[in-house]
Design a protein around this motif. Structure first.
Motif, short mmCIF file in Angstrom:
data_model
loop_
_atom_site.label_atom_id
_atom_site.label_comp_id
_atom_site.label_asym_id
_atom_site.label_seq_id
_atom_site.Cartn_x
_atom_site.Cartn_y
_atom_site.Cartn_z
N GLU A 62 0.84 -1.19 0.00
CA GLU A 62 0.00 0.00 0.00
C GLU A 62 0.88 1.24 0.00
OE1 GLU A 62 -3.02 0.04 2.96
OE2 GLU A 62 -3.42 -2.09 2.73
N LEU A 63 0.67 2.09 -0.99
CA LEU A 63 1.42 3.33 -1.08
C LEU A 63 0.46 4.49 -0.91
CD1 LEU A 63 3.68 2.57 -4.17
CD2 LEU A 63 4.31 2.49 -1.78
N ASN A 64 0.65 5.24 0.13
CA ASN A 64 -0.16 6.43 0.35
C ASN A 64 0.62 7.63 -0.18
OD1 ASN A 64 -2.20 5.02 1.66
ND2 ASN A 64 -1.09 5.07 3.58
N VAL A 65 0.28 8.04 -1.38
CA VAL A 65 0.99 9.12 -2.03
C VAL A 65 0.08 10.34 -2.07
CG1 VAL A 65 2.12 9.87 -4.16
CG2 VAL A 65 2.26 7.48 -3.44
N ASN A 66 0.58 11.45 -1.60
CA ASN A 66 -0.22 12.67 -1.57
C ASN A 66 0.05 13.46 -2.85
OD1 ASN A 66 -1.63 14.95 -0.97
ND2 ASN A 66 -0.52 15.43 0.90
N ILE A 67 -0.96 13.55 -3.73
CA ILE A 67 -0.80 14.28 -4.99
C ILE A 67 -1.53 15.62 -4.93
CG2 ILE A 67 -0.43 12.22 -6.36
CD1 ILE A 67 -3.38 12.49 -7.26
N ARG A 68 -1.99 16.00 -3.78
CA ARG A 68 -2.77 17.22 -3.63
C ARG A 68 -1.99 18.44 -4.09
NH1 ARG A 68 -3.64 20.87 0.84
NH2 ARG A 68 -5.68 21.83 0.63
#
Length: 58
Positions: free
Chosen positions: A30-36
């Motif tokens: 699981e990769l939680n990537v913030n693209i905001r």
């Protein structure tokens, strides 16, 4: 018989066999990537160009 040969024999008997089996279920990473930040930057650039093109509306 000396101590060293007995120790080597004991290690050989304990060593045994190594079994490597594949897991039944797939491995999940699981990769939680913030693209905001990127989205906000793109929207800000798009909004700026829209305002520059339509200065009379604003």
């Amino acid at each position: 018989m000396g101590v060293l040969p007995l120790a080597m024999l004991g290690i050989a008997m304990v060593g045994g066999c190594v079994n490597v089996t594949a897991p039944d279920k797939p491995i999940v990473i699981e990769l939680n990537v913030n693209i905001r930040q990127e989205v906000i930057y793109r929207l800000a650039a798009d909004a700026e160009s829209t305002i520059d093109e339509n200065e009379d509306i604003f």
